[in-house]
Design a protein around this motif. Structure first.
Motif, PDB file in Angstrom:
ATOM      1  N   VAL A 151       3.737  21.355  33.364  1.00 26.30           N
ATOM      2  CA  VAL A 151       2.440  20.905  33.861  1.00 26.30           C
ATOM      3  C   VAL A 151       1.960  19.738  33.007  1.00 26.30           C
ATOM      4  N   ALA A 152       1.423  18.709  33.658  1.00 22.48           N
ATOM      5  CA  ALA A 152       0.827  17.578  32.945  1.00 22.48           C
ATOM      6  C   ALA A 152      -0.689  17.688  33.033  1.00 22.48           C
ATOM      7  N   ALA A 153      -1.351  17.706  31.878  1.00 26.71           N
ATOM      8  CA  ALA A 153      -2.805  17.818  31.810  1.00 26.71           C
ATOM      9  C   ALA A 153      -3.401  16.448  31.509  1.00 26.71           C
ATOM     10  N   ASN A 154      -4.325  16.000  32.346  1.00 23.58           N
ATOM     11  CA  ASN A 154      -4.908  14.669  32.216  1.00 23.58           C
ATOM     12  C   ASN A 154      -5.977  14.642  31.126  1.00 23.58           C
ATOM     13  N   VAL A 155      -5.896  13.617  30.267  1.00 24.33           N
ATOM     14  CA  VAL A 155      -6.893  13.413  29.216  1.00 24.33           C
ATOM     15  C   VAL A 155      -7.314  11.944  29.218  1.00 24.33           C
ATOM     16  N   THR A 156      -8.444  11.655  28.590  1.00 24.46           N
ATOM     17  CA  THR A 156      -8.940  10.276  28.559  1.00 24.46           C
ATOM     18  C   THR A 156      -8.412   9.497  27.363  1.00 24.46           C
ATOM     19  N   GLU A 157      -8.073  10.199  26.277  1.00 23.00           N
ATOM     20  CA  GLU A 157      -7.563   9.535  25.081  1.00 23.00           C
ATOM     21  C   GLU A 157      -6.291  10.234  24.623  1.00 23.00           C
ATOM     22  N   LEU A 158      -5.249   9.432  24.347  1.00 26.35           N
ATOM     23  CA  LEU A 158      -3.972  10.028  23.955  1.00 26.35           C
ATOM     24  C   LEU A 158      -3.074   8.971  23.333  1.00 26.35           C
ATOM     25  N   GLU A 159      -2.434   9.338  22.243  1.00 22.95           N
ATOM     26  CA  GLU A 159      -1.378   8.519  21.661  1.00 22.95           C
ATOM     27  C   GLU A 159      -0.056   9.227  21.915  1.00 22.95           C
ATOM     28  N   GLY A 160       0.930   8.478  22.400  1.00 21.01           N
ATOM     29  CA  GLY A 160       2.212   9.089  22.710  1.00 21.01           C
ATOM     30  C   GLY A 160       3.191   8.057  23.224  1.00 21.01           C
ATOM     31  N   SER A 200       5.438  17.792  24.218  1.00 17.70           N
ATOM     32  CA  SER A 200       5.452  19.062  24.948  1.00 17.70           C
ATOM     33  C   SER A 200       4.841  20.165  24.093  1.00 17.70           C
ATOM     34  N   ASP A 201       4.216  21.124  24.773  1.00 18.17           N
ATOM     35  CA  ASP A 201       3.573  22.223  24.075  1.00 18.17           C
ATOM     36  C   ASP A 201       3.777  23.496  24.885  1.00 18.17           C
ATOM     37  N   GLY A 202       3.239  24.599  24.402  1.00 17.09           N
ATOM     38  CA  GLY A 202       3.393  25.887  25.058  1.00 17.09           C
ATOM     39  C   GLY A 202       2.064  26.623  25.091  1.00 17.09           C
ATOM     40  N   PRO A 203       2.072  27.920  25.397  1.00 12.92           N
ATOM     41  CA  PRO A 203       3.245  28.778  25.603  1.00 12.92           C
ATOM     42  C   PRO A 203       3.914  28.588  26.968  1.00 12.92           C
ATOM     43  N   LEU A 204       3.167  28.077  27.947  1.00  6.78           N
ATOM     44  CA  LEU A 204       3.756  27.652  29.214  1.00  6.78           C
ATOM     45  C   LEU A 204       4.084  26.171  29.073  1.00  6.78           C
ATOM     46  N   PRO A 205       5.232  25.692  29.578  1.00  4.51           N
ATOM     47  CA  PRO A 205       5.586  24.284  29.384  1.00  4.51           C
ATOM     48  C   PRO A 205       4.510  23.335  29.926  1.00  4.51           C
ATOM     49  N   LYS A 245      -6.388  25.807  24.342  1.00  8.35           N
ATOM     50  CA  LYS A 245      -5.724  24.518  24.138  1.00  8.35           C
ATOM     51  C   LYS A 245      -6.258  23.434  25.064  1.00  8.35           C
ATOM     52  N   TRP A 246      -6.664  23.817  26.271  1.00 10.97           N
ATOM     53  CA  TRP A 246      -7.128  22.840  27.258  1.00 10.97           C
ATOM     54  C   TRP A 246      -8.652  22.726  27.319  1.00 10.97           C
TER      55      TRP A 246
END
Length: 250
Positions: free
Chosen positions: A67-76, A100-105, A152-153
């Motif tokens: 799953v991809a979670a949308n954020v307004t600020e991110l470095e990557g 990538s993070d968990g516990p669900l991908p 986390k979200w």
């Protein structure tokens, strides 16, 4: 990693043969972004202009779904790609992808050009698909996974059915089922939970009407089942590795 997720942005499928999956999804009545450029995407009309709504197919080993979670600020990692429309217009997309993070991908994502995933010719589908409404996952302990993702979200979480937790940050819902509850809810297609849990197993897609979709699936020899509420279900074996639940809006 803790973020303030605005919504589930998209679902990312890493596949050994994404083109074979794309062909199967086209038989389900989806339009995809042009072949020859990775990723191939099924794009939908988003609820917000700056938060896309799509499913992407990528070449990857081992296969997996995140799953991809949308954020307004991110470095990557910065990823860019360009597609060409039927009219010859080049559409450039720029995406920043977190770790990538968990516990669900899952991973965080920030779009520099969100409108790249909203081209009119890509968000109109022969099967009448309108939007990705929900992502389905199976876990040994849905409550534990939901609690972790809530933190986390910065999301909301609640139990909506016996054995099913809802996690929500925006429009798209994440439903986390126990194996028994998932198999019971989708017994019409003899759904089986994966052995390795937690895992993402399917999506709910809003469609205009059920009957035209059913006619299209029959014409393409795609087996399907009907469920309560005029829902149309296809199994992962028929749908490129995902269970599809089509939910008519009319």
């Amino acid at each position: 990693m803790k973020i303030s997720a605005r919504d589930i942005d998209h679902l990312s499928l890493s596949l050994t043969d994404p083109e074979a999956a794309a062909t199967r999804l086209q038989q389900l009545g989806f339009n995809l972004t042009p072949e020859g450029v990775e990723p191939r995407c099924i794009c939908f009309q988003p609820d917000q202009d700056d938060v896309p709504n799509y499913i992407e197919l990528l070449q990857g080993e081992p296969p997996g779904i995140a799953v991809a979670a949308n954020v307004t600020e991110l470095e990557g990692e910065e990823r860019t790609h360009a597609w060409e429309t039927e009219d010859g217009f080049e559409v450039d997309a720029g995406v920043v992808v977190g770790q990538s993070d968990g516990p669900l991908p899952w991973f965080a994502v920030r779009h520099e050009t969100p409108d790249a995933f909203m081209e009119p010719e890509w968000i109109v589908h022969p099967n009448g698909a309108l939007a990705m409404m929900a992502v389905h996952a199976v876990a040994e302990n849905p409550r534990e996974i939901a609690k972790a993702l809530k933190e986390k979200w910065s999301a909301k979480a609640e139990e909506i059915l016996d054995g099913c937790m809802l996690v929500k940050t925006g429009t798209v819902e994440l439903l986390i089922w126990s194996a028994a509850a998932y198999q019971s809810e989708y017994k019409a297609i003899e759904a089986m939970a994966p052995q390795d849990l937690p895992a993402i197993v399917g999506v709910t897609v809003a469609v205009e009407r059920a009957r035209p979709l059913q006619a299209l699936l029959r014409a393409n020899n795609i087996p399907f089942a009907l469920a309560e509420g005029d829902r149309v279900l296809t199994s992962p074996e028929q749908s490129g590795g995902l269970m599809f639940e089509f939910l008519p809006q009319n």
